[in-house]
Design a protein around this motif. Structure first.
Motif, PDB file in Angstrom:
ATOM      1  N   UNK A   9       0.803  -1.216   0.000  1.00  0.00           N
ATOM      2  CA  UNK A   9       0.000   0.000   0.000  1.00  0.00           C
ATOM      3  C   UNK A   9       0.844   1.277   0.000  1.00  0.00           C
ATOM      4  N   UNK A  10       1.916   1.369   0.791  1.00  0.00           N
ATOM      5  CA  UNK A  10       2.709   2.611   0.751  1.00  0.00           C
ATOM      6  C   UNK A  10       3.296   2.906  -0.633  1.00  0.00           C
ATOM      7  N   UNK A  11       3.792   1.899  -1.346  1.00  0.00           N
ATOM      8  CA  UNK A  11       4.344   2.183  -2.673  1.00  0.00           C
ATOM      9  C   UNK A  11       3.231   2.494  -3.671  1.00  0.00           C
ATOM     10  N   UNK A  12       2.067   1.900  -3.499  1.00  0.00           N
ATOM     11  CA  UNK A  12       0.934   2.232  -4.363  1.00  0.00           C
ATOM     12  C   UNK A  12       0.500   3.680  -4.126  1.00  0.00           C
ATOM     13  N   UNK A  13       0.495   4.108  -2.885  1.00  0.00           N
ATOM     14  CA  UNK A  13       0.159   5.502  -2.569  1.00  0.00           C
ATOM     15  C   UNK A  13       1.198   6.453  -3.174  1.00  0.00           C
ATOM     16  N   UNK A  14       2.473   6.071  -3.106  1.00  0.00           N
ATOM     17  CA  UNK A  14       3.535   6.898  -3.679  1.00  0.00           C
ATOM     18  C   UNK A  14       3.365   7.009  -5.192  1.00  0.00           C
ATOM     19  N   UNK A  15       3.027   5.903  -5.825  1.00  0.00           N
ATOM     20  CA  UNK A  15       2.777   5.907  -7.267  1.00  0.00           C
ATOM     21  C   UNK A  15       1.625   6.853  -7.608  1.00  0.00           C
ATOM     22  N   UNK A  16       0.539   6.765  -6.878  1.00  0.00           N
ATOM     23  CA  UNK A  16      -0.631   7.600  -7.156  1.00  0.00           C
ATOM     24  C   UNK A  16      -0.309   9.072  -6.907  1.00  0.00           C
ATOM     25  N   UNK A  87      -7.464  11.000 -15.563  1.00  0.00           N
ATOM     26  CA  UNK A  87      -8.030   9.654 -15.484  1.00  0.00           C
ATOM     27  C   UNK A  87      -6.963   8.661 -15.033  1.00  0.00           C
ATOM     28  N   UNK A  88      -5.781   8.750 -15.623  1.00  0.00           N
ATOM     29  CA  UNK A  88      -4.688   7.829 -15.281  1.00  0.00           C
ATOM     30  C   UNK A  88      -4.234   8.000 -13.836  1.00  0.00           C
ATOM     31  N   UNK A  94      -5.386   1.381  -9.107  1.00  0.00           N
ATOM     32  CA  UNK A  94      -5.867   0.039  -9.430  1.00  0.00           C
ATOM     33  C   UNK A  94      -4.855  -0.749 -10.251  1.00  0.00           C
ATOM     34  N   UNK A  95      -3.574  -0.413 -10.075  1.00  0.00           N
ATOM     35  CA  UNK A  95      -2.503  -1.172 -10.712  1.00  0.00           C
ATOM     36  C   UNK A  95      -2.666  -2.643 -10.359  1.00  0.00           C
ATOM     37  N   UNK A  96      -2.594  -3.497 -11.364  1.00  0.00           N
ATOM     38  CA  UNK A  96      -2.726  -4.932 -11.140  1.00  0.00           C
ATOM     39  C   UNK A  96      -1.356  -5.553 -10.888  1.00  0.00           C
ATOM     40  N   UNK A  97      -1.303  -6.549 -10.044  1.00  0.00           N
ATOM     41  CA  UNK A  97      -0.015  -7.201  -9.756  1.00  0.00           C
ATOM     42  C   UNK A  97       0.348  -8.255 -10.807  1.00  0.00           C
ATOM     43  N   UNK A 104       2.288  -0.959 -17.283  1.00  0.00           N
ATOM     44  CA  UNK A 104       3.133   0.234 -17.248  1.00  0.00           C
ATOM     45  C   UNK A 104       2.290   1.473 -17.525  1.00  0.00           C
ATOM     46  N   UNK A 105       1.214   1.322 -18.279  1.00  0.00           N
ATOM     47  CA  UNK A 105       0.317   2.462 -18.522  1.00  0.00           C
ATOM     48  C   UNK A 105      -0.314   2.956 -17.221  1.00  0.00           C
ATOM     49  N   UNK A 106      -0.583   2.042 -16.278  1.00  0.00           N
ATOM     50  CA  UNK A 106      -1.102   2.461 -14.974  1.00  0.00           C
ATOM     51  C   UNK A 106      -0.037   3.245 -14.208  1.00  0.00           C
ATOM     52  N   UNK A 107       1.205   2.869 -14.386  1.00  0.00           N
ATOM     53  CA  UNK A 107       2.294   3.506 -13.646  1.00  0.00           C
ATOM     54  C   UNK A 107       2.666   4.864 -14.249  1.00  0.00           C
TER      55      UNK A 107
END
Length: 182
Positions: A9-16, A87-88, A94-97, A104-107
């Motif tokens: 979760x912390x890295x997903x939050x950082x990505x967002x 939008x991105x 919602x990046x999938x594992x 990469x488009x999500x990132x």
């Protein structure tokens, strides 16, 4: 290469947060063309809320869809790209594992669409897009670069926005291999 990628979760939050920052840089492009349409701004706000500790809820996904609808409804190409960046940003949560290049488009999608919006707003000047990509590469945290490195390289296609996506992807992977941003 069927195993899922570990995401926390912390890295997903950082990505967002990174994606929301990229989209925030170009939101004014959309708002100049569509001053009464708040959907892209709301998508960035939802992304920022999640990045700051909020929950990954339906409103985040709904905001992403609404920003995409705004992108499709405007005839201004730069504004459309700016709305797609928003939008991105919201969809990045919602990046999938799954170890697929399309993830990469999500990132990096918010930064790539932001770069394209900026260059279109500047009269389709590729130098402006490259400058945006350079800045986005410098602003990516080690966490975002590490996350990106767990996925295959960006896929082919996507016209000019896809080119910008691949350029940023290559820069970040090179920065990660060199041990930091340039």
């Amino acid at each position: 290469m069927n195993a899922e990628i570990d995401l926390d979760l912390p890295e997903l939050r950082d990505l967002v947060a990174y994606a929301a920052g990229s989209a925030g840089e170009v939101i004014a492009i959309f708002e100049r063309a569509c001053p009464f349409d708040l959907r892209p701004r709301e998508a960035i706000a939802e992304a920022s809320l999640f990045a700051g500790g909020g929950r990954r809820v339906k409103a985040l996904r709904d905001a992403a869809w609404a920003a995409l609808k705004a992108a499709l409804e405007t005839e201004d190409r730069a504004a459309s790209e700016a709305a797609r960046a928003a939008m991105c940003a919201s969809a990045a949560a919602f990046l999938h594992p799954l170890p697929r290049s399309t993830q990469v488009r999500h990132i990096l999608g918010a930064a790539a669409h932001g770069a394209r919006a900026a260059e279109l707003a500047a009269g389709d000047d590729p130098a402006v897009g490259h400058e945006f990509v350079e800045r986005a590469a410098r602003e990516a945290s080690p966490s975002v670069i590490d996350l990106l490195s767990r996925y295959p390289p960006a896929p082919a296609g996507g016209r000019r926005t896809g080119e910008l996506l691949r350029l940023l992807d290559q820069k970040l992977r090179r920065n990660g291999a060199e041990g930091g941003a340039t």
